[in-house]
Design an enzyme around this catalytic site. Structure first.
Site, short mmCIF file in Angstrom:
data_model
loop_
_atom_site.label_atom_id
_atom_site.label_comp_id
_atom_site.label_asym_id
_atom_site.label_seq_id
_atom_site.Cartn_x
_atom_site.Cartn_y
_atom_site.Cartn_z
N CYS A 1 1.02 -0.85 -0.68
CA CYS A 1 0.23 -0.11 0.20
C CYS A 1 1.02 1.12 0.68
O CYS A 1 1.44 1.32 1.20
CB CYS A 1 -0.73 0.14 1.17
SG CYS A 1 -2.29 1.95 1.46
N CYS B 1 -1.02 4.29 2.35
CA CYS B 1 -0.44 4.90 3.13
C CYS B 1 -0.56 3.25 4.08
O CYS B 1 1.32 2.35 3.89
CB CYS B 1 -1.44 4.91 4.54
SG CYS B 1 -3.24 3.96 3.33
N SER B 2 -1.38 2.13 4.39
CA SER B 2 -0.49 0.24 4.78
C SER B 2 -1.73 -0.42 5.01
O SER B 2 -1.74 -0.70 5.72
CB SER B 2 0.27 0.53 6.10
OG SER B 2 1.65 1.39 5.45
N CYS B 3 -2.75 -0.29 3.82
CA CYS B 3 -3.32 -0.93 3.88
C CYS B 3 -3.78 -2.98 3.46
O CYS B 3 -2.86 -3.18 3.31
CB CYS B 3 -5.18 -0.56 2.81
SG CYS B 3 -5.17 1.69 2.83
#
Lengths: 203, 205
Positions: free
Chosen positions: A105, A108-110
């Site tokens: 991601c 962000c960091s999904c």
């Protein structure tokens, strides 16, 4: 920073800021009792890569389940009891001998929390987010996964609401293995696609 | 927005450090921000997850680049609770005993395209070329690029509207495959990148 005036008041620590926010909302009775502790408990105990490992092992051993997983991963995972936040729409990325998937991601960091667990620190790092889309092959090699150039590397950037898991190729030498034994080969890194399932030499 | 969070393809970063037997949380305060997202978004309906993502993007860039992941979550959640009037910045700084940086001001959102234009798997599409200062889930490395639709996903609130708390039409997202060499001339050999893009980010070719 020479072009920047140092602020007079020092920055509060990360822990102090987090706890200040909690205390401010708590005082206004906005946080239900034990909410944060319960959240941490679920994150640490219920959302784990063993869930995704179970999904992969079942897909390797049960052709009807595999078909359902490819058609509708959200329902197939729910069949096994895996659903929840950041898992509202899930999709399986099917590796073949000539195609390898890896998830990132960049914005962000999904991650698919219910089947992979919360993302590890390396997945959230600026190094991984910036590099894997552009230099997947050399970065994966640095991380211990050396894929031949004949294998297409498909980097999947989790930029909207689909949450992914990688369905790796079942390794040779695992014929006749139980679902449990197969699941033991699948780690969080395998589900993200930065590692392949490794059959122990003694197996 | 073309912010520092939009990191895909940025040069200069070094090795990825793997940690063996990594715990879910490293410090006791780390679950607070995550849990408070659910308090704000689910229990109080004070903001959307899209607004949280955008609040993090609105962090002062130098702070963003020197912060840890859970610090960014706390910063974004705190910024929204302040902007929505639940707490004041002064109260947070008093309780924290020091500076508590939040986020830069929000700009207007963008409603989804009307009437909608839909796409089919196998179709070649082009990502929009224009620039938008607000929340976008279209990484800048695909701006103006052409790719092929692999899959149409279900409808979700259009991020560039939802990220600003305005009415967000639910529209499909598409998994669009790009040849990595079309994105960067020095990209890895035999590699592709799939990006999950809302319908309003795409145009007919």
């Amino acid at each position: 920073m020479s072009d920047h005036h140092e602020p007079q008041v020092p920055l509060a620590s990360r822990a102090a800021r987090a706890k200040a926010l909690r205390a401010a909302l708590d005082e206004k009775n906005l946080i239900p009792k034990d909410y944060i502790e319960n959240f941490a408990h679920v994150a640490e105990n219920d959302w784990k890569p063993q869930n995704g490992a179970h999904v992969v092992a079942k897909a390797w051993t049960d052709p009807a389940f595999r078909e359902r997983l490819l058609k509708d991963a959200t329902s197939a995972c729910a069949e096994l009891g895996y659903h929840g936040p950041q898992g509202e729409y899930m999709a399986a990325l099917v590796d073949t001998p000539t195609l390898h998937h890896v998830i990132v991601c960049t914005l962000c960091s999904c991650t698919a929390w219910p089947i992979l667990g919360l993302p590890p620190d390396w997945y959230k790092s600026f190094e991984y987010r910036s590099r894997v889309v552009r230099e997947s092959r050399s970065l994966l090699r640095e991380m211990g996964l050396d894929l031949p150039e004949s294998v297409e590397i498909r980097v999947v950037d989790t930029t909207a609401e689909t949450r992914f898991l990688v369905l790796p190729v079942r390794p040779a030498g695992t014929e006749g293995w139980s679902e449990e034994k197969l699941a033991s080969l699948i780690s969080k890194n395998v589900l993200i696609g930065v590692a392949l399932p490794q059959v122990p030499a003694t197996a | 927005m073309d912010g520092v969070h939009d990191l895909g393809g940025v040069n200069g970063f070094g090795a990825v450090e793997l940690e063996s037997n990594e715990p879910v949380f490293h410090e006791d305060w780390e679950p607070i921000g995550y849990a408070l997202i659910f308090v704000g978004a689910a229990d109080l309906n004070a903001f959307t997850i899209d607004e949280l993502r955008h609040a993090i993007e609105r962090m002062e860039p130098r702070h963003y680049l020197t912060s840890t992941y859970y610090e960014r979550i706390v910063t974004g959640v705190a910024a929204l609770f302040v902007e929505k009037g639940y707490v004041t910045h002064e109260e947070l700084e008093r309780r924290a005993g020091g500076r508590f940086p939040l986020a830069r001001p929000v700009t207007p959102g963008e409603p989804a395209r009307e009437p909608s234009i839909s796409f089919a798997p196998g179709e070649t599409v082009q990502v929009r070329k224009d620039h938008f200062r607000g929340h976008s889930r279209m990484p800048k490395y695909v701006r103006g690029k052409r790719g092929v639709v692999l899959h149409q996903a279900p409808r979700f609130p259009y991020a560039s509207a939802a990220g600003h708390g305005i009415e967000a039409k639910h529209e499909p997202t598409y998994h669009v495959k790009f040849d990595a060499k079309d994105l960067w001339s020095d990209a890895a050999e035999n590699s592709t990148v799939v990006v999950d893009l809302w319908e309003s980010y795409l145009e007919k070719v």
